[in-house]
Write an enzyme that holds these catalytic residues in place. Structure first.
Site, PDB file in Angstrom:
ATOM      1  N   ARG B  55      29.404 -26.447  -3.845  1.00 16.24           N
ATOM      2  CA  ARG B  55      30.481 -27.430  -3.725  1.00 16.24           C
ATOM      3  C   ARG B  55      31.759 -26.862  -3.122  1.00 16.24           C
ATOM      4  NH1 ARG B  55      29.306 -30.240  -8.469  1.00 16.24           N
ATOM      5  NH2 ARG B  55      27.379 -29.074  -8.406  1.00 16.24           N
ATOM      6  N   THR B  56      32.097 -25.648  -3.487  1.00 15.26           N
ATOM      7  CA  THR B  56      33.332 -25.096  -2.926  1.00 15.26           C
ATOM      8  C   THR B  56      33.177 -24.875  -1.417  1.00 15.26           C
ATOM      9  OG1 THR B  56      33.843 -24.037  -5.026  1.00 15.26           O
ATOM     10  CG2 THR B  56      35.027 -23.237  -3.104  1.00 15.26           C
ATOM     11  N   LYS B  83      25.075  -1.828   4.018  1.00 16.04           N
ATOM     12  CA  LYS B  83      24.817  -1.439   5.401  1.00 16.04           C
ATOM     13  C   LYS B  83      25.621  -0.211   5.788  1.00 16.04           C
ATOM     14  CE  LYS B  83      25.024  -6.021   6.580  1.00 16.04           C
ATOM     15  NZ  LYS B  83      25.634  -6.986   7.483  1.00 16.04           N
ATOM     16  N   ARG B 105      34.827 -15.955  -0.825  1.00 10.85           N
ATOM     17  CA  ARG B 105      34.403 -15.907  -2.231  1.00 10.85           C
ATOM     18  C   ARG B 105      33.625 -14.628  -2.416  1.00 10.85           C
ATOM     19  NH1 ARG B 105      31.472 -20.348  -5.949  1.00 10.85           N
ATOM     20  NH2 ARG B 105      33.642 -21.012  -6.009  1.00 10.85           N
ATOM     21  N   HIS B 133      40.717 -18.703  -8.893  1.00  9.46           N
ATOM     22  CA  HIS B 133      40.109 -19.704  -8.024  1.00  9.46           C
ATOM     23  C   HIS B 133      41.226 -20.711  -7.735  1.00  9.46           C
ATOM     24  CE1 HIS B 133      37.327 -22.179  -6.027  1.00  9.46           C
ATOM     25  NE2 HIS B 133      36.478 -22.468  -6.988  1.00  9.46           N
TER      26      HIS B 133
END
Lengths: 408, 304
Positions: B55-56, B83, B105, B133
């Protein structure tokens, strides 16, 4: 071998009860009485400096014996306890390391890994280590959680009269970045409860009391941990303890205020101001001294997500200014950095004639720029900062840094 | 002037109010029939999601589209360090290819903060670990303002897993900045000591906050917290901390019920409450797009 005349400083020799203006003479690797004829002695101007026993580091990692050995000497350290790394767990590796550390500058006391790979499950060949001349073993930065292994290690090491270097912590509480409390709540950082160290120290002390083992606890950082150390010492457990320069002096808010930069990560985390005050007050009693906790790391190890950042910083040249920010009395500084740690190792630490010529000449008021003083090592939270106090000269067995022999 | 939004911890009330006003204005324009505002035409927004999100990410993506921006989307479960490159190496790429802002995020606390100091473009935090958030809190604040008017002197209760909730932390900072009183309630394992240092008032139980609250914000209980040393069971949680009809009936007239979603229906919130008259949960979701439009436009320095 150069003969030295350290002239005009304030000689600080707590073991001899000396704190007075005076000269110190070094010849043939030892301290000598003032000679009638000073010809042949190189005069070193020590005006405004403290002339004290060379520092003794109870926990450091000389990752590169030559480069880090020089850094140690620049920081005033003439004896360094090399901590255990996972690969320092076999007699051949230890024999090789002993050869590499010989003649690098400071006297190096190697403490091999007490368990295979520092994994805390299987004992290393401690008897073979003792035969190689090792005088202590270590669990490095790892936390030995298993009481069965702790018991086995303590009982087995006692057979060879090897003290054990350990960190006291509850492994289930290790997953944190700051001390749990207002800071962890405010900055959304998982915290380590203060009970962690008390539990860890308590467990080690109880098993040491029962087995008679000798232990040294590194990285003490909480008031609760100090209480557990005192309780153990009070009932006669053969237990000594030290903190680190960062835990003694650095503000725990640095981690968050730096934008969560990886190079501010310290394990165990920094305590709060009450903890720092308690640590400073315990120097000379419950705490034998302050270690540099030197640990060079490549930038890539810390320029990553905080949770993945390797903890640690270089610390040899910043140990003195950090200690001075909390302890101003010269004899207390000498006890915290030299006399106390030497007593843990069973070494004499004084400046009377005949003593090894291990000496640090400290300018307590010089301002140093940390970045300038680091050489090729730069992982420290203090980069770019200015701190007060530096080591002007250090002598190890009468050799100054400049004329020290190159390692073989 | 471009400006990152990494959290609400040190954000002023003025800046919050201006973001909320901007979000309301955008909402009005879209309601009036404008599908795209074209305020970020020719600009590129990079979405970097190092942690699962539906949703975000959709909400930010829709917000960027509605502003007329191009979207570069990147999802990866793992960190760049696998990596062998640093986090900075990876994100430098974004600025190098021409992104004008980055939304990130990450499961690790502090990543957006670190990047905001290192990158030449603004960074928007879409959630970092248990820390913050901020756009979720902004959409909650907008929803609260829509229903309660000014938040000064109002009382908002946050109930549940405050310890592990970045939503709760950002809301506490935002609500306090706007002058609201914040009560927190939850089991001791989820409401640690120290919350009072954030300006929140800890309460023993859900029943202790119902009479006082103008709004109740129910937090999601993560399934992995159940059945271990944190919470015994969903049933036990529902019994003591769940908002059911009986408890909702004790709320003051006009009080609203919120949830950041996804909800565990029947655990922290009963169906009848989630779908009931005091619920504003679906208004929260809609406001998410407007708030993120506001945050994106403001971050790249668009004035309107």
């Amino acid at each position: 071998m150069t003969r030295w005349w350290l002239a005009g400083g304030r000689v600080i020799d707590p073991a001899s009860g000396v704190d007075a203006p005076g000269d110190l003479f070094l010849a043939d690797g030892v301290v000598v009485s003032a000679p009638a004829d000073r010809t042949g002695f190189v005069r070193v101007d020590c005006t405004d400096c403290w002339v004290m026993p060379g520092f003794v580091d109870l926990h450091a990692d000389l990752a590169d014996p030559v480069v880090d050995g020089r850094a140690a000497r620049r920081g005033g350290f003439t004896t360094v306890v090399q901590t255990a790394t996972p690969s320092l767990d076999r007699p051949l590796a230890v024999r090789d390391a002993l050869a590499r550390f010989a003649g690098v500058g400071p006297r190096v006391r190697l403490t091999p890994a007490a368990t295979i790979g520092l994994a805390g499950t299987a004992l290393s060949d401690l008897g073979a280590f003792a035969d190689l001349g090792v005088t202590a073993v270590s669990c490095g930065r790892a936390v030995l959680a298993d009481a069965t292994v702790l018991r086995g290690l303590f009982e087995y090491a006692s057979h060879f009269d090897l003290p054990i270097w350990l960190r006291g912590a509850e492994s289930a509480f290790e997953n944190g970045f700051v001390k749990e409390g207002p800071l962890s709540a405010r900055y959304g950082l998982p915290g380590v409860p203060a009970a962690s160290e008390a539990i860890g120290v308590g467990r080690i002390a109880a098993i040491a009391r029962w087995t008679g083992a000798r232990v040294h606890l590194t990285h003490i950082w909480t008031t609760e941990g100090l209480d557990a150390v005192r309780a153990a010492q009070g009932v006669g457990v053969r237990l000594t303890a030290s903190t680190t320069a960062a835990h003694l002096a650095l503000d725990e808010r640095r981690l968050a205020s730096s934008g969560y930069a990886g190079w501010n990560r310290v394990v165990p985390p920094l305590g709060d101001e009450d903890d720092r005050v308690a640590l400073a007050a315990a120097l000379g009693s419950a705490l034998a001294g302050v270690a540099s906790d030197h640990r060079p790391l490549p930038a890539v190890a810390q320029e990553v997500e905080l949770a993945l950042a390797e903890p640690g910083s270089v610390g040899f040249t910043t140990a003195l200014p950090l200690v001075l920010s909390r302890v101003r009395e010269p004899s207390k500084v000498a006890r915290a950095l030299a006399v106390g740690p030497a007593s843990v190792l069973g070494d004499a630490c004084h400046l009377r004639p005949g003593a090894p010529a291990d000496v640090a000449v400290v300018d307590p008021n010089a301002e140093i720029s940390v970045i300038h003083d680091l050489g090729s090592r730069s992982n420290t939270p203090l980069r770019g900062e200015t701190w007060k106090g530096t080591v002007r000269w250090s002598f190890c067995a009468g050799e100054s840094l400049a004329d020290a022999p190159r390692p073989r | 002037m471009s400006q990152s939004l990494v959290g609400l911890r040190d954000v002023s009330a003025d800046r919050i109010v201006s973001l909320l006003d901007r979000a309301s204005a955008y909402r009005g324009r879209i309601a009036a029939g404008e599908a795209r505002l074209e305020l970020l035409r020719g600009r590129a927004v990079a979405l970097m999601f190092f942690e699962a999100s539906t949703r975000t990410r959709f909400s930010f993506e829709m917000a960027a589209h509605r502003l007329g921006a191009d979207v570069l989307s990147f999802s990866a479960a793992s960190s760049s360090t696998t990596k062998g490159e640093t986090l900075l190496d990876t994100t430098r790429l974004l600025a190098a290819v021409g992104a004008d802002a980055v939304v990130i995020r990450h499961a690790a606390v502090g990543v957006p903060h670190r990047l905001s100091e290192l990158l030449p473009i603004p960074v928007l935090n879409a959630g970092d670990g248990i820390n913050e958030h901020p756009t979720q809190a902004l959409l909650d604040l907008l929803t609260l303002r829509d229903h309660l008017g000014s938040l000064a002197g109002r009382t908002v209760a946050i109930v549940g897993d405050v310890r592990h909730s970045r939503v709760a932390r950002s809301n506490v900072f935002g609500l306090r900045a706007l002058g609201a009183r914040v009560l927190v309630a939850g089991p001791g394992t989820l409401c640690p000591a120290g919350l009072e240092h954030l300006g929140a008032e800890p309460r023993r139980s859900l029943d202790d906050v119902l009479d006082e609250a103008d709004a109740v914000m129910m937090l999601r209980i993560q399934r992995e917290r159940l059945g271990g040393a944190i919470l015994p069971s969903a049933e036990e949680y529902r019994r003591y901390w769940g908002l059911d009809e009986r408890r909702a009936a004790r709320l003051r007239p006009g009080a609203v019920v919120m949830h950041p979603a996804p909800m565990n229906r029947g655990v922290e919130i009963a169906d009848e409450v989630a779908d009931g008259p005091s619920s504003v949960i679906f208004a929260q979701m809609e406001n998410g797009v407007y708030v993120r439009m506001a945050a994106l436009a403001a971050s790249v320095g668009v004035d309107r």
